[in-house]
Scaffold this active site. Structure first.
Site, PDB file in Angstrom:
ATOM      1  N   THR A  67      26.215  29.975 -27.388  1.00  0.00           N
ATOM      2  CA  THR A  67      26.621  28.579 -27.433  1.00  0.00           C
ATOM      3  C   THR A  67      26.285  27.896 -26.118  1.00  0.00           C
ATOM      4  OG1 THR A  67      28.438  27.119 -28.075  1.00  0.00           O
ATOM      5  CG2 THR A  67      29.001  29.009 -26.693  1.00  0.00           C
ATOM      6  N   LYS A  71      21.725  27.673 -25.429  1.00  0.00           N
ATOM      7  CA  LYS A  71      20.960  27.736 -26.672  1.00  0.00           C
ATOM      8  C   LYS A  71      19.466  27.492 -26.456  1.00  0.00           C
ATOM      9  CE  LYS A  71      24.801  26.390 -29.645  1.00  0.00           C
ATOM     10  NZ  LYS A  71      25.282  25.412 -30.640  1.00  0.00           N
TER      11      LYS A  71
END
Length: 277
Positions: A67, A71
Site C-alpha cells: 500500500t 505501489k
C-alpha cells in the site's frame, strides 16, 4: 495462534495505523482453519528496496500486500509483472516465487469496479473523473477503462502523472476519450477521489462539492474512516457513495486466489470482519 508452521503475508506501507486488511484477512483465516496471518510492517520509502530484498529470503513468507507509499516503486522492484500491473503503472500484490523472485500484480482497480457493479451502477459509456493518478488512481482508471467507460478525466497535482496515465490508457484503449488537467467534477457520472486527502478531518475537500450533481456516484479510496468529509458532503447532496473499504472487500477474493488460499465472497468477508475506525 501463530506457530512455527504459520504462513506469513507481509502488509507493507507507511504509516500502518490506517491499515484495515489484517482485520479482514485474519478473522477469515481463523474461521476457515487456515494457518496464515497478515502482518502489518511499517516501511519508509528509503528503506523499502532493502526490506523487500530481505523479505524474499524469509522461507515461510507467501507474499505481500503493498500500500501507500510503495505501489508505484514496487513496479520497478518486482521481477515479473502481470499485464494489469503494467497498464496501471503500480503494483499492490507480490507473490514470492519458489526461487525467491517477486511476481507483482494489481487488484485495486478490480476491487473498485466490482464495488460499483455490486451497487448496480452502469459503467459502459459513462463519464468518469479520477483525481489522484498515483498507484491506486492509475489502477482504478485502468479497470474502469477495461469495464467500458466512455470518457475518463484525469487530474493530479503533478501534471506529468495524469498525462502519463492518459497515454497508457489510450495506448491500450484507443476508443476511450481521455482528458487531463482539470478536476472539475461537473458533467461526470462517477467521481473518484484517489488522493490521500480525507485521511484527516482537517483536510480540505479534494473536489468542489458544489459542482457535483446529485445523480453522480462519489467514490473514495481513503480507509482511515468510513465516511470522509468528501463522502459526508456528497451524501448531504443526495449522491450515492462508495466508501474506501468497499474496494478492499471486493479485491480480497482476487488476493486470496493470487496467494493460493481459495476464494471468498465480499459478504462472507464482511460477516467475519473486525474492522474498527
Amino acid at each position: 495462534m501463530i506457530s512455527g508452521k504459520t504462513t506469513l503475508i507481509a502488509h507493507l506501507g507507511y504509516p500502518t495505523e490506517a491499515f484495515k486488511a489484517p482485520m479482514i484477512y485474519n478473522p477469515w483465516f481463523e474461521q476457515q482453519g487456515i494457518d496464515a496471518v497478515v502482518m502489518p510492517m511499517g516501511v519508509q520509502v528509503d528503506d523499502y528496496p532493502a526490506m523487500l530484498a530481505a523479505l524474499s529470503r524469509v522461507t515461510n513468507l507467501k507474499g505481500a500486500l503493498v500500500t501507500m507509499p510503495h505501489k508505484v516503486s514496487t513496479l520497478a522492484l518486482a521481477d515479473q509483472l502481470t499485464p494489469t500491473a503494467r497498464i496501471a503503472g503500480a503494483c499492490n500484490a507480490l507473490l514470492k516465487l519458489p526461487d525467491g523472485r517477486w511476481l507483482g500484480d494489481q487488484f485495486d482497480g478490480e476491487g473498485f469496479v466490482r464495488g460499483l457493479l455490486r451497487k448496480g451502477r452502469p459503467l459502459r459509456g459513462v463519464r468518469v473523473l479520477v483525481t489522484g493518478c498515483g498507484g491506486v488512481g492509475s489502477a482504478i482508471a485502468a479497470s474502469l477503462a477495461a469495464a467500458g467507460v466512455g470518457h475518463i478525466s484525469l487530474f493530479d497535482r503533478l501534471a506529468s502523472s495524469a498525462e502519463g496515465l492518459g497515454s497508457r490508457l489510450q495506448q491500450h484503449y484507443p476508443q476511450l476519450t481521455v482528458r487531463t488537467g482539470s478536476d472539475d467534477p461537473a458533467d461526470h457520472d462517477i467521481v473518484v477521489n484517489a488522493t490521500p486527502m480525507g485521511m484527516n478531518d482537517t483536510d480540505p475537500l479534494p473536489l468542489d462539492i458544489d459542482r457535483i450533481a446529485p445523480s453522480t456516484l462519489v467514490g473514495e479510496v481513503v480507509m482511515k474512516t468510513e465516511h470522509t468529509p468528501l463522502l459526508k458532503a456528497a451524501l448531504a447532496k443526495g449522491c450515492e457513495v462508495q466508501v474506501g473499504t468497499d474496494m478492499l472487500f471486493e479485491m480480497i477474493p482476487a488476493y486470496l486466489e493470487f496467494f493460493g488460499f481459495g476464494t471468498a465472497s465480499a459478504d462472507e468477508l464482511r460477516a467475519v470482519s473486525q474492522i474498527r475506525y
